[in-house]
Design a protein around this motif. Structure first.
Motif, PDB file in Angstrom:
ATOM      1  N   SER A 343       0.832  -1.213   0.000  1.00 19.82           N
ATOM      2  CA  SER A 343       0.000   0.000   0.000  1.00 19.82           C
ATOM      3  C   SER A 343       0.859   1.253   0.000  1.00 19.82           C
ATOM      4  O   SER A 343       0.384   2.338   0.391  1.00 19.82           O
ATOM      5  N   GLN A 344       2.115   1.076  -0.415  1.00 16.69           N
ATOM      6  CA  GLN A 344       3.086   2.190  -0.508  1.00 16.69           C
ATOM      7  C   GLN A 344       3.282   2.878   0.844  1.00 16.69           C
ATOM      8  O   GLN A 344       3.438   4.093   0.923  1.00 16.69           O
ATOM      9  N   LYS A 345       3.236   2.048   1.873  1.00 14.28           N
ATOM     10  CA  LYS A 345       3.489   2.503   3.247  1.00 14.28           C
ATOM     11  C   LYS A 345       2.575   3.659   3.646  1.00 14.28           C
ATOM     12  O   LYS A 345       2.977   4.614   4.321  1.00 14.28           O
ATOM     13  N   GLY A 346       1.328   3.531   3.223  1.00 11.97           N
ATOM     14  CA  GLY A 346       0.342   4.545   3.574  1.00 11.97           C
ATOM     15  C   GLY A 346      -0.055   4.453   5.032  1.00 11.97           C
ATOM     16  O   GLY A 346       0.165   3.435   5.701  1.00 11.97           O
ATOM     17  N   THR A 347      -0.685   5.511   5.529  1.00 15.59           N
ATOM     18  CA  THR A 347      -1.080   5.537   6.939  1.00 15.59           C
ATOM     19  C   THR A 347      -2.522   5.088   7.140  1.00 15.59           C
ATOM     20  O   THR A 347      -2.936   4.849   8.272  1.00 15.59           O
ATOM     21  N   ARG A 348      -3.286   4.995   6.048  1.00  7.12           N
ATOM     22  CA  ARG A 348      -4.685   4.571   6.157  1.00  7.12           C
ATOM     23  C   ARG A 348      -4.900   3.371   5.231  1.00  7.12           C
ATOM     24  O   ARG A 348      -4.848   3.498   4.007  1.00  7.12           O
ATOM     25  N   ILE A 349      -5.133   2.213   5.848  1.00 14.20           N
ATOM     26  CA  ILE A 349      -5.271   0.975   5.075  1.00 14.20           C
ATOM     27  C   ILE A 349      -6.593   0.314   5.458  1.00 14.20           C
ATOM     28  O   ILE A 349      -6.857   0.073   6.649  1.00 14.20           O
ATOM     29  N   PRO A 350      -7.442   0.010   4.492  1.00 14.10           N
ATOM     30  CA  PRO A 350      -8.731  -0.632   4.794  1.00 14.10           C
ATOM     31  C   PRO A 350      -8.540  -1.989   5.467  1.00 14.10           C
ATOM     32  O   PRO A 350      -7.632  -2.749   5.112  1.00 14.10           O
ATOM     33  N   VAL A 351      -9.406  -2.277   6.406  1.00  9.15           N
ATOM     34  CA  VAL A 351      -9.372  -3.578   7.065  1.00  9.15           C
ATOM     35  C   VAL A 351      -9.528  -4.693   6.043  1.00  9.15           C
ATOM     36  O   VAL A 351      -8.972  -5.783   6.183  1.00  9.15           O
ATOM     37  N   SER A 352     -10.263  -4.418   4.994  1.00 11.97           N
ATOM     38  CA  SER A 352     -10.509  -5.428   3.964  1.00 11.97           C
ATOM     39  C   SER A 352      -9.210  -5.936   3.333  1.00 11.97           C
ATOM     40  O   SER A 352      -9.131  -7.103   2.931  1.00 11.97           O
ATOM     41  N   LEU A 353      -8.192  -5.078   3.234  1.00  7.31           N
ATOM     42  CA  LEU A 353      -6.919  -5.523   2.666  1.00  7.31           C
ATOM     43  C   LEU A 353      -6.235  -6.539   3.587  1.00  7.31           C
ATOM     44  O   LEU A 353      -5.660  -7.533   3.121  1.00  7.31           O
ATOM     45  N   PHE A 354      -6.294  -6.286   4.860  1.00  7.68           N
ATOM     46  CA  PHE A 354      -5.723  -7.251   5.809  1.00  7.68           C
ATOM     47  C   PHE A 354      -6.527  -8.553   5.781  1.00  7.68           C
ATOM     48  O   PHE A 354      -5.975  -9.653   5.870  1.00  7.68           O
ATOM     49  N   HIS A 355      -7.857  -8.424   5.648  1.00  5.33           N
ATOM     50  CA  HIS A 355      -8.715  -9.600   5.559  1.00  5.33           C
ATOM     51  C   HIS A 355      -8.353 -10.443   4.347  1.00  5.33           C
ATOM     52  O   HIS A 355      -8.196 -11.676   4.434  1.00  5.33           O
ATOM     53  N   THR A 356      -8.175  -9.770   3.203  1.00  2.63           N
ATOM     54  CA  THR A 356      -7.819 -10.483   1.973  1.00  2.63           C
ATOM     55  C   THR A 356      -6.474 -11.175   2.115  1.00  2.63           C
ATOM     56  O   THR A 356      -6.295 -12.316   1.675  1.00  2.63           O
ATOM     57  N   SER A 357      -5.519 -10.498   2.739  1.00  3.10           N
ATOM     58  CA  SER A 357      -4.184 -11.091   2.885  1.00  3.10           C
ATOM     59  C   SER A 357      -4.239 -12.356   3.745  1.00  3.10           C
ATOM     60  O   SER A 357      -3.551 -13.337   3.465  1.00  3.10           O
ATOM     61  N   LEU A 358      -5.081 -12.334   4.781  1.00  3.76           N
ATOM     62  CA  LEU A 358      -5.207 -13.512   5.642  1.00  3.76           C
ATOM     63  C   LEU A 358      -5.832 -14.680   4.877  1.00  3.76           C
ATOM     64  O   LEU A 358      -5.409 -15.832   5.027  1.00  3.76           O
ATOM     65  N   LYS A 359      -6.814 -14.381   4.041  1.00  5.02           N
ATOM     66  CA  LYS A 359      -7.459 -15.445   3.267  1.00  5.02           C
ATOM     67  C   LYS A 359      -6.481 -16.031   2.246  1.00  5.02           C
ATOM     68  O   LYS A 359      -6.433 -17.251   2.041  1.00  5.02           O
ATOM     69  N   ILE A 360      -5.685 -15.179   1.619  1.00  8.89           N
ATOM     70  CA  ILE A 360      -4.678 -15.657   0.664  1.00  8.89           C
ATOM     71  C   ILE A 360      -3.648 -16.531   1.378  1.00  8.89           C
ATOM     72  O   ILE A 360      -3.149 -17.515   0.833  1.00  8.89           O
ATOM     73  N   ALA A 361      -3.354 -16.173   2.643  1.00  7.88           N
ATOM     74  CA  ALA A 361      -2.378 -16.934   3.425  1.00  7.88           C
ATOM     75  C   ALA A 361      -2.958 -18.251   3.942  1.00  7.88           C
ATOM     76  O   ALA A 361      -2.255 -19.009   4.601  1.00  7.88           O
TER      77      ALA A 361
END
Length: 416
Positions: A343-361
């Motif tokens: 996310s280019q080291k942004g300060t505001r990241i949607p929870v959905s991105l973390f959710h997606t990463s966990l599902k991919i993992a």
């Protein structure tokens, strides 16, 4: 030379070592696996207590009986009669302790030697139950009492220099028979005697006496580290095991490996990953821990779980499974950090991105659970920021959003 002549010569050698106060020579003379002992038994042709009774009173008590029991120990060892050898060694040690309690520290090398032999013989008969190892621990505890209560000898010659070596043997017996709780009384006795020489002086003071791979200080620190580890006092465990490792003889590869088996997981929990150079020196540990280390580095939760499953039996046997299971959260931290970087080291990241990463993992979780994982990462200091539940947004700090694992305050506190 006849068997009687050899035995008379053996008695003269003991008398000389006693008169000249040569502890290492006395230790050598009482070694049941020594060549002179084997030759002595061979020449005497199946010695028995009755056939050796003639020599009672041939020298100062208790050394006439010690010499007799030594021959019986060697004879039983030669004939693979482990239980009988252990019984005779118990008598020998008890007789020696009568002499030891009235003499200064020059006798310590002999004490160390016969106590090691007692422990080894106890282990040889352990298949018949734990009674032999418990009996060995009881006798060795008597030696501990004789060391710790020395009030007469000058400081440099005190029997108290033997305290930590003897305690190491006792703890080893307790660990062997899984009676670790019995260690408490010994450790309380040490705490109650502040005049015992400082532990930091032991390696230097004992190097000339102890050529075995673990010196007294290293052995003691290892077992204190292990007791702390099993009691989940991880900070103390890491401290003691680190000191044990860095003071361990570099040639003592198996002992270094034993220490690292528990030190590496503790260091992993703090985010200190071992170097490739270190792992190459210990292939057994490399095989066991590398899958976990690699998973932490890449945030591969699935790989970490697979490593836990593959090594479960071995980790349970080593009492390491729960520790490494706790370290799994380092993978989640690594995964979330990759989301942040993507996310280019942004300060505001949607929870959905973390959710997606966990599902991919490979973690089949809901978005609410993903939010909980993110909150947990923040609470435990793996991430810096807060969660806006209403906007379903993780707001990260603009600087140092993912602190170095090693920089977290009280990293072990988050495990409880």
């Amino acid at each position: 030379m006849s068997g009687a002549g050899k035995f008379s010569n053996f008695l003269i050698q003991i008398a000389t070592a006693l008169r000249e106060e040569k502890g290492p020579e006395l230790a050598f003379l009482l070694k049941p696996t020594s060549e002179h002992g084997k030759q002595l038994v061979k020449e005497m042709r199946n010695p028995t207590r009755e056939s050796l009774a003639y020599y009672e009173g041939s020298m100062e008590s208790p050394w006439d009986e010690i010499a007799i029991h030594y021959v019986l120990v060697v004879n039983h060892c030669a004939k693979k009669r482990e239980a009988e050898a252990f019984k005779e060694e118990c008598t020998l040690v008890n007789l020696f302790l009568r002499y030891f309690a009235m003499n200064s520290g020059w006798t310590l090398p002999a004490l160390f030697s016969i106590l090691r032999d007692l422990r080894d013989l106890a282990f040889d008969v352990r298949q018949e139950g734990t009674a032999s190892m418990e009996e060995a621990a009881r006798i060795i505890s008597k030696a501990f009492s004789s060391c710790v209560t020395d009030r007469q000898s000058p400081y440099a010659e005190s029997r108290k220099w033997g305290v930590y070596y003897v305690v190491g043997l006792i703890l080893k017996c307790y660990f062997r028979v899984k009676r670790i709780s019995l260690s408490k009384s010994i450790l309380r006795a040490i705490d109650a005697n502040p005049d015992i020489p400082p532990l930091t002086e032991y390696p230097r003071s004992h190097q000339a006496w102890i050529s075995p791979l673990f010196c007294s200080a290293v052995t003691y620190r290892y077992y204190i580290g292990m007791l702390s580890f099993l009691n989940e006092d991880f900070a103390k465990a890491e401290q003691e095991l680190t000191l044990a490792f860095y003071n361990c003889d570099i040639k003592a590869h198996s002992n270094q490996e034993r220490i690292l088996t528990y030190l590496l997981p503790l260091r992993l929990l703090r985010g200190h990953l071992p170097t490739r150079e270190l792992l190459d020196r210990f292939p057994v540990l490399d095989e066991l821990f590398s899958p976990f280390i690699s998973a932490v580095q890449t945030g591969d939760i699935g790989g970490y779980d697979a490593a836990l499953d593959k090594s479960e039996r071995r980790l349970v046997d080593l009492n390491l499974y729960l520790t490494l299971e706790r370290a799994r959260e380092l993978c989640i931290r690594g995964l979330f950090r990759r989301v942040w970087i993507a996310s280019q080291k942004g300060t505001r990241i949607p929870v959905s991105l973390f959710h997606t990463s966990l599902k991919i993992a490979g973690m089949d979780v809901s978005q609410e659970e993903a939010e909980c994982y993110a909150a947990n990462m923040i609470y435990k200091g793996f991430m810096r920021g807060y969660i806006s539940h209403e906007k379903q947004m993780v707001v990260l700090a603009s600087a140092n959003a993912f602190p170095r694992l090693a920089d977290r305050a009280s990293p072990y506190a988050s495990l409880y």
